[in-house]
Structure formats: structure tokens, C-alpha cells
Design an enzyme around this catalytic site. Structure first.
Site, PDB file in Angstrom:
ATOM      1  N   ASP A  17     -34.382  39.637  26.371  1.00  0.00           N
ATOM      2  CA  ASP A  17     -33.530  40.610  25.720  1.00  0.00           C
ATOM      3  C   ASP A  17     -32.182  40.570  26.452  1.00  0.00           C
ATOM      4  O   ASP A  17     -32.088  40.010  27.552  1.00  0.00           O
ATOM      5  CB  ASP A  17     -34.171  41.999  25.832  1.00  0.00           C
ATOM      6  N   ASP A  19     -28.992  43.361  26.162  1.00  0.00           N
ATOM      7  CA  ASP A  19     -28.470  44.649  26.607  1.00  0.00           C
ATOM      8  C   ASP A  19     -29.553  45.466  27.299  1.00  0.00           C
ATOM      9  O   ASP A  19     -30.624  45.711  26.743  1.00  0.00           O
ATOM     10  CB  ASP A  19     -27.917  45.442  25.424  1.00  0.00           C
TER      11      ASP A  19
END
Length: 223
Positions: A17, A19
Site C-alpha cells: 500500500d 499512503d
């Protein structure tokens, strides 16, 4: 021919991932949504609470059902693009070290954001970019659906059981688990439900992630 998992030389992959995992952008996200909410006369805290667990179009439908969703999205995109250009954010400690140590073709980014923003943030923070980047435009179903992570694995030529997902949020953790992958959580004081292993920070996970891709750690093992 790829070796069987667990044998010397077996390929393993890491799907990150972005952010909250590699880029510390939580304050930026909160500010963007606050500015957007105030523009529409909405409660910023409630809007952000909804936005954390839904995709933008779903957020608009829930918090601003009387507004044109296309206009809502355009306003949000304007704010997010400006944040990429001028916002203050950094890479988490250990991110550069970890990504630079991974072999090309052995890792990917899986994000609910858009590719041009990820590229802009990676350029500003000096992080290397992988060959595979699955963004919000690449799939019709976002996290917590397993589709984003399965799509990234397919692009890498990997099987789900060969993949390690690194996440910080419940929706991303659920996405990786539903994809049949090993999921480790980072950058949170408390483990997200379901993760196979939890690290308080990304930096703490660097050694174990590199051990995973080298085959020195059993991807099915819980600790």
C-alpha cells in the site's frame, strides 16, 4: 521455471500500500477532505470518517447525496493534485532502504490513489518506483475487495500464496487477506484484525520483509 515455494530460489513478491504505509500522508488526506467538506458546508470529521472506509464516489453518495458526484470528484481531484505539488509530507523511515533493496519485478504498489499522484510523491520523496503500480483507475473494485491485490499479483506473474502484502489500514488488510495472501501490518500502535504479523513502524519490518523475499521466512508462519 520458477521453483516451488519454500525451495532455494523460489520467487516471492511484496505488494505495498502507499499512503500510510510508505508515504506519511495522513495529515494531508485529512486536510484535503476537511477543505472539501467545508466547501460543501459539511462536517469535516464525519466526512473524513466515511472517507477512510469508502471510495470517493461512495463517500459522496453517503455524505452529500444532493450534490452532483462528478462535481464533487472534480473538486476533490483539484485539492489532491495541489497537495501533491505543494503539500508537506515525507516517506516513512525505512521505506527508501527497503524499496531500494528489492529486486526489480519482485514488488508492486497497490493504491486507492491515482498513478500520477503516486509518481509525484515518490519523485518528491526520492523513493524508487516499481514496474507494477495498480491504482484506482486500474480496477473496478477497490479495497477491501481482493481485486486490486490479485491484479497486481497477476501482473507480476505471481501466485497469491507467494505474495506478502504490507498495509496500515483495515480495508487494505481485508483486501490482502481475501486475496489469499500473507498480510503484515505497519505504522499503527495496535495490530489491525487479521494481520499475520504486526510492526509498530515500517522501519521495524525491513529486515523481515527482505527475509521473506529471500525465502528465509515461511510466509505462512504467524508470529
Amino acid at each position: 521455471m520458477r521453483s516451488e515455494l519454500g525451495q532455494p530460489g523460489a520467487m516471492r513478491y511484496v505488494l505495498f500500500d502507499v499512503d500510510g504505509t510508505l508515504i506519511d500522508a495522513v495529515d494531508n488526506q485529512r486536510l484535503v477532505w476537511r477543505t472539501w467538506a467545508e466547501r460543501y458546508g459539511l462536517d469535516p470529521d464525519e466526512v473524513y470518517r466515511v472517507a477512510l472506509r469508502t471510495r470517493p464516489m461512495e463517500t459522496f453518495a453517503q455524505v452529500a447525496p444532493g450534490q452532483d458526484p462528478r462535481e464533487c470528484l472534480a473538486a476533490l481531484h483539484e485539492l489532491e493534485d495541489e497537495d501533491v505539488r505543494s503539500g508537506a509530507y515525507t516517506a516513512f523511515g525505512g521505506a527508501s532502504e527497503l524499496l531500494s533493496a528489492l529486486r526489480p519485478g519482485s514488488w508492486a504498489l497497490v493504491t486507492s490513489n491515482y498513478e500520477h499522484r503516486v509518481r509525484g510523491r515518490f519523485t518528491r520523496t526520492g523513493l524508487p518506483l516499481p514496474e507494477v503500480l495498480v491504482d484506482a483507475a486500474a480496477v473496478e473494485e477497490g479495497k477491501p475487495s481482493p481485486v486490486p491485490y490479485l491484479h497486481a499479483a497477476a501482473l507480476l506473474g505471481a501466485r497469491p500464496e507467494e505474495c506478502l502484502v504490507i498495509e496500515d489500514a483495515p480495508s487494505g488488510v481485508e483486501s490482502g487477506l481475501r486475496a489469499g495472501m500473507t498480510v503484515w501490518g505497519v505504522n499503527a500502535p495496535v495490530a489491525v484484525d487479521g494481520v499475520h504479523h504486526h510492526f509498530g513502524s515500517l522501519r521495524e519490518a525491513v529486515r523481515d520483509v527482505l527475509a521473506f523475499v529471500s525465502g528465509r521466512r515461511d510466509p505462512a508462519a504467524r508470529s
